[in-house]
Write a protein that holds these residues in place. Structure first.
Motif, short mmCIF file in Angstrom:
data_model
loop_
_atom_site.label_atom_id
_atom_site.label_comp_id
_atom_site.label_asym_id
_atom_site.label_seq_id
_atom_site.Cartn_x
_atom_site.Cartn_y
_atom_site.Cartn_z
N VAL A 94 7.96 -6.23 -6.03
CA VAL A 94 7.27 -6.60 -4.80
C VAL A 94 5.83 -6.98 -5.14
O VAL A 94 5.33 -8.02 -4.72
N GLN A 95 5.21 -6.12 -5.95
CA GLN A 95 3.82 -6.37 -6.34
C GLN A 95 3.68 -7.73 -7.04
O GLN A 95 2.78 -8.50 -6.76
N ARG A 96 4.63 -7.98 -7.93
CA ARG A 96 4.58 -9.24 -8.66
C ARG A 96 4.78 -10.42 -7.72
O ARG A 96 4.14 -11.45 -7.86
N MET A 97 5.70 -10.26 -6.76
CA MET A 97 5.97 -11.36 -5.83
C MET A 97 4.77 -11.62 -4.92
O MET A 97 4.47 -12.76 -4.59
N SER A 119 6.06 8.14 7.32
CA SER A 119 4.76 7.63 6.86
C SER A 119 4.51 7.94 5.39
O SER A 119 3.67 7.31 4.75
N ARG A 120 5.24 8.92 4.85
CA ARG A 120 5.07 9.22 3.42
C ARG A 120 5.45 8.02 2.55
O ARG A 120 5.03 7.89 1.41
N PHE A 121 6.32 7.17 3.08
CA PHE A 121 6.84 6.06 2.28
C PHE A 121 6.19 4.73 2.65
O PHE A 121 6.69 3.67 2.31
N LEU A 122 5.09 4.81 3.38
CA LEU A 122 4.39 3.58 3.75
C LEU A 122 3.07 3.52 2.99
O LEU A 122 2.60 4.52 2.46
N ASN A 123 2.49 2.33 2.98
CA ASN A 123 1.17 2.12 2.39
C ASN A 123 1.09 2.62 0.95
O ASN A 123 0.14 3.30 0.57
N LEU A 124 2.09 2.31 0.17
CA LEU A 124 2.08 2.72 -1.23
C LEU A 124 1.40 1.66 -2.09
O LEU A 124 1.18 0.54 -1.64
N SER A 125 1.13 2.05 -3.31
CA SER A 125 0.26 1.22 -4.14
C SER A 125 0.77 -0.21 -4.32
O SER A 125 -0.02 -1.13 -4.46
N PRO A 128 -0.19 -2.07 -0.27
CA PRO A 128 -1.00 -1.04 0.37
C PRO A 128 -0.90 -0.98 1.90
O PRO A 128 -1.04 0.09 2.48
N ASN A 129 -0.68 -2.10 2.57
CA ASN A 129 -0.59 -2.04 4.04
C ASN A 129 0.80 -2.36 4.54
O ASN A 129 1.00 -2.58 5.73
N ASN A 130 1.75 -2.44 3.64
CA ASN A 130 3.08 -2.91 4.00
C ASN A 130 3.03 -4.24 4.76
O ASN A 130 3.74 -4.45 5.73
N ASP A 131 2.13 -5.10 4.28
CA ASP A 131 2.02 -6.41 4.91
C ASP A 131 3.19 -7.30 4.53
O ASP A 131 3.47 -8.28 5.20
N TYR A 132 3.83 -6.99 3.41
CA TYR A 132 4.86 -7.89 2.90
C TYR A 132 6.24 -7.25 2.78
O TYR A 132 7.23 -7.94 2.63
N SER A 133 6.29 -5.92 2.77
CA SER A 133 7.57 -5.30 2.46
C SER A 133 7.86 -4.11 3.36
O SER A 133 6.94 -3.42 3.81
N ILE A 134 9.14 -3.91 3.61
CA ILE A 134 9.61 -2.79 4.41
C ILE A 134 10.54 -1.97 3.51
O ILE A 134 11.50 -2.51 2.97
N PRO A 135 10.27 -0.66 3.33
CA PRO A 135 11.13 0.12 2.43
C PRO A 135 12.58 0.16 2.92
O PRO A 135 12.83 0.31 4.12
N TYR A 136 13.52 -0.01 2.01
CA TYR A 136 14.94 -0.07 2.35
C TYR A 136 15.63 1.22 1.90
O TYR A 136 16.27 1.90 2.69
N GLU A 332 5.53 9.65 -8.71
CA GLU A 332 4.66 8.49 -8.88
C GLU A 332 5.45 7.20 -8.74
O GLU A 332 6.57 7.11 -9.25
N VAL A 333 4.86 6.23 -8.09
CA VAL A 333 5.49 4.92 -8.00
C VAL A 333 4.95 4.06 -9.14
O VAL A 333 3.76 4.13 -9.45
N TYR A 334 5.83 3.28 -9.77
CA TYR A 334 5.36 2.42 -10.86
C TYR A 334 4.45 1.33 -10.33
O TYR A 334 4.72 0.74 -9.29
N LYS A 335 3.40 1.06 -11.10
CA LYS A 335 2.55 -0.08 -10.78
C LYS A 335 2.92 -1.21 -11.72
O LYS A 335 3.41 -0.98 -12.82
N ASP A 336 2.69 -2.42 -11.25
CA ASP A 336 2.93 -3.58 -12.10
C ASP A 336 1.80 -3.64 -13.12
O ASP A 336 0.68 -3.97 -12.78
N LEU A 337 2.08 -3.29 -14.37
CA LEU A 337 1.03 -3.21 -15.38
C LEU A 337 0.78 -4.58 -16.01
O LEU A 337 1.64 -5.45 -15.96
N PRO A 338 -0.39 -4.75 -16.62
CA PRO A 338 -0.66 -6.02 -17.31
C PRO A 338 0.38 -6.26 -18.40
O PRO A 338 0.92 -5.31 -18.97
#
Lengths: 356, 274
Positions: A94-97, A119-125, A128-136, A332-338
């Protein structure tokens, strides 16, 4: 020559007949060409009854396409030439997209059921605002063990895997970030570390695990565990729930000192042509009853809080798949690393695998 | 001598067992009551009924067949003409060059062909779907057809064509009355080869297929993420039976056609001999 032409025409006729038949069959389900929704999802990752229900309720015709890895899906969407209305990438994808501008912003005011999500599953790294994705669906990385060989209290923590008693009995998932992540946790570091010396020491720790490792594989884990051929596996909760439905001796543990928490999320690609349908579908899937039905079918954990009460009590209270708050806060949620850091992960993990 | 004969028979049987055992195993479990291939729990046809009610799967099978039939047909057309053209090239170096270009496509991995098609189609802004799959299948089938047809053309005696021209045949007549009937077996072989290649192609299709279109290999691959369903076994069993019937049918037709031809030849020879 006559014979050849006859055969040529014959084959064309057969093609026409088959194509006609196919069209007829699809036409039965397609009443209105315009009301179509193209979904691009993982294979077998939705209850087919829900699609039928959605079609009946709204009159849309759902075209359901499948993929088998985030990377394959990403490539398809990036290349263009497709127009999926919905797809379901995992968190780091998602982050990459978002970074590559492949997904459209989601107008949450159009989703009346958005409030049902915990709400625990919203606004994750990763968004951050769930502007693009909805958890499934969400899940964890943990330990599956077979109670015929292993006592429950022997495998409650990652550190216990290093127990010499487990010689040649652990199956590891072939994934650099997950396995190095486990070692990082035991050393008190973040699973998203970019620090090379931390990674290096994690690799050294992993090397010590090697005598206990039976194999480093992917999908084969399921088969081995189902057939009592391995005692312990480190794998994802989704895989675990599937194994457990086949073999009642299997149990799943999320070590409370921390682990990875993953999310599969619904997003709308920029190339979507039927956005209204996409919103309708997301909202439909967020309806508590539907979310519960889907979660029961797939066996993964639903992020839908309102759906919990529709789940059978033994599913809802299952600490294996809905861990206690004290555990969840350590996940921890994985972040898209360099790219360079990803390279480090992969290189170190490869060295570990080669050391066998 | 006799012992050696037996040994070779044994070897043959062994090879057939190795080839057919996995298929037999798969067919056997398609009748399983359970949902996996771990244990046979009882006989049932339930996987066949789920298959027949799975319209998505049937639609995909039909798609796959249409793609295979059409793409191999067009590839046979183009490939045969190509082979004829290669054959009439005068310069040996030109012939070799064209043949090498043809063979490069034969030996290059599907993944590379698929990726290049994907890049090509998206560069053109082409919508991925039925047409893109069809075009790429035609493209990778053409070299196969050329390779199957070319030997037949080379086998054909030059003098026969010369004789046709001597007897006043036009170019078209020579082609349609003499050349094509002679190389028909090669054309058929090319068609069937192209057909099977297209039917089981995975890599190329995987790259160039778009939304709303899928072929059998792609679908099975996507489903396999959750472990292969026995519905796939049922489908494979049916497809195996169909191909078996086709082979038997082909064999019978061949025998029938052959004996008829022999009879006709005898009849034609009869009065001439007198």
């Amino acid at each position: 020559m006559k014979k050849l032409i006859a055969i040529f025409v014959g084959i064309l006729a057969v093609c026409a007949v088959i194509a006609g038949l196919n069209h007829q069959m699809n036409a039965k389900t397609t009443s209105n060409e315009k009301k179509v929704l193209n979904i691009y999802n993982w294979g077998d990752y939705i209850d087919p009854d829900l699609i039928t229900k959605f079609e009946k309720q709204t009159g849309y015709h759902v075209v359901y396409e499948t993929f088998d890895s985030n990377e394959a899906m990403l490539t398809k969407i990036k290349q263009g030439g497709t127009s999926y209305d919905l797809t379901v990438p995992s968190d780091y994808t998602v982050q990459r997209m978002i970074k590559s501008g492949l997904v459209a912003k989601i107008d949450k005011s159009k989703l009346s059921n958005y409030k049902n999500i915990d709400s625990r599953f919203l606004n994750l790294s990763f968004d951050p605002n769930n502007d693009y994705s909805i958890p499934y669906f969400w899940g964890t990385l943990g330990i599956v063990y077979n109670d015929q060989f292993v006592q429950a209290d022997q495998v409650q923590h990652w550190d216990q895997l290093w127990n010499p008693a487990f010689k040649k009995s652990i199956m590891l998932t072939d994934s650099a970030r997950d396995m190095l992540g486990v070692a990082l946790i035991t050393q008190g570091h973040s699973m998203n570390t970019t620090n090379y010396s931390e990674l290096k020491s994690a690799q050294e720790k992993l090397n010590l695990l090697m005598p206990n490792v039976k194999a480093v594989v992917a999908d084969e884990i399921k088969m081995y565990m189902k057939q009592n051929e391995a005692k312990i596996a480190v794998t994802y909760s989704g895989e675990a729930s599937e194994m457990m439905s086949y073999n009642k001796h299997l149990h799943y543990v999320v070590p409370d000192e921390g682990s990875n928490m993953w999310f599969d999320n619904i997003v709308i690609p920029k190339t979507a042509k039927h956005k209204a349908a996409a919103y309708d579908f997301i909202n439909f899937m967020l309806e508590p009853k539907n979310a519960a039905q889907n979660a029961e079918y797939i066996g993964y954990s639903t992020p839908n809080k309102a759906a919990m009460k529709y789940l059978p009590a033994d599913v809802r209270n299952d600490k294996q798949f809905y861990p206690a708050e004290s555990t969840v806060k350590n996940l921890e949620v994985y972040k898209d690393l360099p790219l360079k850091v990803i390279g480090n992960y992969n290189d170190l993990f490869l060295e570990f695998k080669m050391s066998k | 001598m006799k012992a050696k004969f037996k040994l070779s028979n044994l070897y043959l049987v062994f090879v057939f067992i190795v080839i057919y055992l996995p298929i037999a195993y798969l067919i056997f479990y398609s009748f399983n009551t359970g949902a996996t291939m771990d244990k046979f729990t009882g006989f049932s046809m339930k996987h066949y009924t789920t298959l027949l009610s799975d319209t998505r799967m049937i639609s995909i099978v039909l798609n796959t067949v249409v793609i295979a039939l059409l793409s191999s047909l067009l590839a046979t057309l183009i490939g045969t003409l190509g082979a004829l053209w290669i054959n009439q090239l005068k310069r040996r170096s030109a012939k070799n060059a064209v043949l090498s270009v043809n063979n490069v496509l034969m030996v290059s991995p599907d993944v590379i062909i698929g990726a290049s098609f994907l890049i090509f189609f998206s560069f053109l802004g082409f919508k991925l779907g039925f047409t893109s799959v069809l075009l790429s299948h035609i493209a990778f089938s053409i070299p196969i057809v050329v390779l199957m047809v070319l030997p037949k053309i080379n086998e054909m005696p030059r003098t026969m064509i010369d004789a046709a021209y001597d007897l006043g045949a036009s170019k078209w007549q020579a082609l349609s009355r003499v050349i094509l009937p002679t190389i028909t077996p090669g054309i058929f072989a090319g068609y069937f080869m192209a057909f099977t290649y297209s039917l089981d192609d995975f890599a190329v299709t995987f790259f160039v297929t778009g939304n709303g279109f899928s072929t059998l290999s792609i679908e099975i691959y996507s489903r396999a993420r959750q472990g292969v369903d026995l519905e796939v076994n049922a489908l494979s069993t049916l497809m195996f039976l169909v191909s078996l019937l086709l082979v038997v049918g082909y064999y019978v037709l061949e025998r029938y056609g052959h004996s008829r031809r022999v009879n006709r030849n005898k009849m034609m020879k009869g009065p001439n001999a007198q």
